[in-house]
Design a protein around this motif. Structure first.
Motif, PDB file in Angstrom:
ATOM      1  N   LEU A   1       0.804  -1.224   0.000  1.00 20.77           N
ATOM      2  CA  LEU A   1       0.000   0.000   0.000  1.00 20.77           C
ATOM      3  C   LEU A   1       0.837   1.274   0.000  1.00 20.77           C
ATOM      4  O   LEU A   1       0.653   2.159  -0.838  1.00 20.77           O
ATOM      5  N   ARG A   2       1.747   1.402   0.945  1.00 22.39           N
ATOM      6  CA  ARG A   2       2.490   2.664   1.067  1.00 22.39           C
ATOM      7  C   ARG A   2       3.404   2.894  -0.129  1.00 22.39           C
ATOM      8  O   ARG A   2       3.593   4.027  -0.568  1.00 22.39           O
ATOM      9  N   GLU A   3       3.974   1.829  -0.657  1.00 20.58           N
ATOM     10  CA  GLU A   3       4.853   1.984  -1.819  1.00 20.58           C
ATOM     11  C   GLU A   3       4.059   2.445  -3.037  1.00 20.58           C
ATOM     12  O   GLU A   3       4.470   3.356  -3.755  1.00 20.58           O
ATOM     13  N   LEU A   4       2.887   1.829  -3.274  1.00 19.21           N
ATOM     14  CA  LEU A   4       2.062   2.235  -4.409  1.00 19.21           C
ATOM     15  C   LEU A   4       1.505   3.638  -4.218  1.00 19.21           C
ATOM     16  O   LEU A   4       1.346   4.395  -5.183  1.00 19.21           O
ATOM     17  N   ALA A   5       1.227   4.012  -2.969  1.00 25.39           N
ATOM     18  CA  ALA A   5       0.683   5.340  -2.700  1.00 25.39           C
ATOM     19  C   ALA A   5       1.677   6.445  -3.037  1.00 25.39           C
ATOM     20  O   ALA A   5       1.280   7.585  -3.305  1.00 25.39           O
ATOM     21  N   ARG A   6       2.968   6.121  -3.058  1.00 25.23           N
ATOM     22  CA  ARG A   6       3.972   7.138  -3.397  1.00 25.23           C
ATOM     23  C   ARG A   6       3.795   7.653  -4.812  1.00 25.23           C
ATOM     24  O   ARG A   6       4.216   8.759  -5.141  1.00 25.23           O
ATOM     25  N   PHE A   7       3.208   6.834  -5.683  1.00 26.44           N
ATOM     26  CA  PHE A   7       3.088   7.208  -7.092  1.00 26.44           C
ATOM     27  C   PHE A   7       1.755   7.875  -7.396  1.00 26.44           C
ATOM     28  O   PHE A   7       1.443   8.135  -8.547  1.00 26.44           O
ATOM     29  N   GLY A   8       0.979   8.140  -6.355  1.00 27.14           N
ATOM     30  CA  GLY A   8      -0.243   8.893  -6.540  1.00 27.14           C
ATOM     31  C   GLY A   8      -1.451   8.014  -6.801  1.00 27.14           C
ATOM     32  O   GLY A   8      -1.341   6.930  -7.375  1.00 27.14           O
ATOM     33  N   SER A   9      -2.606   8.490  -6.347  1.00 26.40           N
ATOM     34  CA  SER A   9      -3.866   7.787  -6.574  1.00 26.40           C
ATOM     35  C   SER A   9      -4.999   8.789  -6.459  1.00 26.40           C
ATOM     36  O   SER A   9      -4.869   9.807  -5.783  1.00 26.40           O
ATOM     37  N   ARG A  10      -6.087   8.502  -7.108  1.00 24.27           N
ATOM     38  CA  ARG A  10      -7.254   9.385  -7.061  1.00 24.27           C
ATOM     39  C   ARG A  10      -8.232   8.856  -6.018  1.00 24.27           C
ATOM     40  O   ARG A  10      -8.829   7.812  -6.190  1.00 24.27           O
ATOM     41  N   GLY A  11      -8.339   9.580  -4.900  1.00 25.06           N
ATOM     42  CA  GLY A  11      -9.241   9.152  -3.841  1.00 25.06           C
ATOM     43  C   GLY A  11      -8.680   8.087  -2.938  1.00 25.06           C
ATOM     44  O   GLY A  11      -9.432   7.428  -2.216  1.00 25.06           O
ATOM     45  N   GLY A  12      -7.349   7.908  -2.948  1.00 22.30           N
ATOM     46  CA  GLY A  12      -6.745   6.862  -2.125  1.00 22.30           C
ATOM     47  C   GLY A  12      -6.769   5.513  -2.823  1.00 22.30           C
ATOM     48  O   GLY A  12      -7.247   5.373  -3.952  1.00 22.30           O
TER      49      GLY A  12
ATOM     50  N   PRO B   1      -6.357   0.468   4.588  1.00 24.69           N
ATOM     51  CA  PRO B   1      -5.622   1.408   5.447  1.00 24.69           C
ATOM     52  C   PRO B   1      -4.451   2.009   4.686  1.00 24.69           C
ATOM     53  O   PRO B   1      -3.624   1.281   4.130  1.00 24.69           O
ATOM     54  N   GLN B   2      -4.368   3.326   4.647  1.00 25.74           N
ATOM     55  CA  GLN B   2      -3.371   3.991   3.803  1.00 25.74           C
ATOM     56  C   GLN B   2      -1.988   4.076   4.448  1.00 25.74           C
ATOM     57  O   GLN B   2      -1.057   4.627   3.858  1.00 25.74           O
ATOM     58  N   VAL B   3      -1.823   3.546   5.659  1.00 24.67           N
ATOM     59  CA  VAL B   3      -0.533   3.657   6.351  1.00 24.67           C
ATOM     60  C   VAL B   3       0.145   2.300   6.516  1.00 24.67           C
ATOM     61  O   VAL B   3       1.175   2.183   7.170  1.00 24.67           O
ATOM     62  N   THR B   4      -0.418   1.262   5.914  1.00 21.33           N
ATOM     63  CA  THR B   4       0.142  -0.079   6.050  1.00 21.33           C
ATOM     64  C   THR B   4       1.233  -0.312   5.014  1.00 21.33           C
ATOM     65  O   THR B   4       1.124   0.127   3.875  1.00 21.33           O
ATOM     66  N   GLY B   5       2.280  -1.044   5.423  1.00 19.58           N
ATOM     67  CA  GLY B   5       3.297  -1.469   4.466  1.00 19.58           C
ATOM     68  C   GLY B   5       4.597  -0.714   4.549  1.00 19.58           C
ATOM     69  O   GLY B   5       4.809   0.131   5.413  1.00 19.58           O
ATOM     70  N   TRP B   6       5.493  -1.031   3.621  1.00 17.68           N
ATOM     71  CA  TRP B   6       6.818  -0.444   3.560  1.00 17.68           C
ATOM     72  C   TRP B   6       6.881   0.532   2.384  1.00 17.68           C
ATOM     73  O   TRP B   6       6.053   0.484   1.476  1.00 17.68           O
ATOM     74  N   ARG B   7       7.888   1.400   2.421  1.00 17.78           N
ATOM     75  CA  ARG B   7       8.137   2.322   1.314  1.00 17.78           C
ATOM     76  C   ARG B   7       9.542   2.102   0.782  1.00 17.78           C
ATOM     77  O   ARG B   7      10.449   1.759   1.531  1.00 17.78           O
ATOM     78  N   TYR B   8       9.713   2.303  -0.508  1.00 16.59           N
ATOM     79  CA  TYR B   8      11.000   2.193  -1.208  1.00 16.59           C
ATOM     80  C   TYR B   8      11.420   0.720  -1.342  1.00 16.59           C
ATOM     81  O   TYR B   8      11.583   0.219  -2.438  1.00 16.59           O
TER      82      TYR B   8
END
Length: 270
Positions: free
Chosen positions: A53-64, A129-136
């Motif tokens: 989730l968090r890694e994909l969220a770095r690249f942007g999303s419409r409405g989460g 949940p938009q805060v789950t997972g790892w980044r990078y």
């Protein structure tokens, strides 16, 4: 009644109505240029199931992002492996679940379904949940982050403060286009690959660029230069970029083709 394996596909909330209606299109590019859908098995651990989730969220999303739960027949052929694996294993959906569930650390693993997902295979779509997972990358927390243009997303949370605290030697602003074009002319024909890679790196920081003057690099004998050309023009709004990427998607080098296909795929569908 066939046995089914359940997977989760993460995507932009804006895509949910279309997916309920028509399923998940085969928009992502997998191993060997195959088109399909990335997903992950539903495991007992909620955190591991939604780790991307968090890694994909770095690249942007419409409405989460939302989690699309998909039911696949156990015999469905899929590819499974870590995202860094150069050659992922071709197994059944059931075996992919078993392999990942048996791992001590399944972070960074993924499953690729080499086809579209039909509407009847979608079990449910729920908020995630938009805060789950790892980044990078897994275990990146506590490691000094890279602040180069490629690794850092402009406008991301804390990105400016991070660049000020840890400046990168190749950080912007890029040289003016006239300077870069002069360097391009000086590099000659076909041109020194190292010099061309540096020029393309700086051009990749821009939102628009002189596409006509760079298009000839699509036939450069070094595939690394052709791949860097893909990444340089990906974010450009200059007319003709889509046609150039379409041509590079048929490049003889598999890495260039993969880069071009990824550049043509919306971030939320990768």
């Amino acid at each position: 009644m066939p046995i089914v394996a359940i997977f989760v596909h993460l995507t932009s909330a804006a895509n949910a109505p279309r997916m309920r209606r028509s399923g998940i299109r085969a928009a992502s590019c997998g191993q060997g240029g195959a088109r399909g859908v990335y997903c992950f098995p539903v495991l007992p651990s909620h955190t591991l199931t939604h780790q991307w989730l968090r890694e994909l969220a770095r690249f942007g999303s419409r409405g989460g992002l939302v989690a699309v739960h998909v039911r696949l027949d156990d015999a469905q052929p899929v590819l499974v492996g870590h995202y860094t694996d150069p050659a992922q294993a071709s197994v059944s959906a059931a075996e992919a679940v078993q392999r990942i569930a048996a791992l001590d650390d399944p972070r960074g693993w993924e499953v690729f379904v080499p086809r579209a997902i039909r509407p009847r295979e979608i079990h449910r779509i729920r908020t995630a949940p938009q805060v789950t997972g790892w980044r990078y990358k897994p275990d990146a927390h506590g490691v000094r982050p890279c602040t180069c243009y490629v690794c850092q997303k402009r406008g991301g949370y804390g990105a400016r403060r991070l660049r000020e605290r840890l400046p990168h030697p190749q950080d912007g602003p890029p040289p003016p286009p006239r300077i870069l074009l002069a360097r391009l002319a000086k590099a000659g024909t076909p041109g020194d690959p190292a010099a061309l890679q540096e020029i393309l790196y700086w051009f990749g920081m821009r939102r628009r660029g002189p596409l006509a003057q760079l298009a000839h690099l699509a036939s450069h004998p070094d595939p690394v230069v052709r791949e860097d050309l893909v990444w340089a023009v990906t974010r450009w709004s200059t007319p003709g970029v889509a046609d150039l990427l379409a041509a590079l998607a048929d490049d003889p080098d598999p890495y260039v083709r993969e880069a071009a296909e990824k550049a043509r795929t919306p971030a939320s569908d990768r």
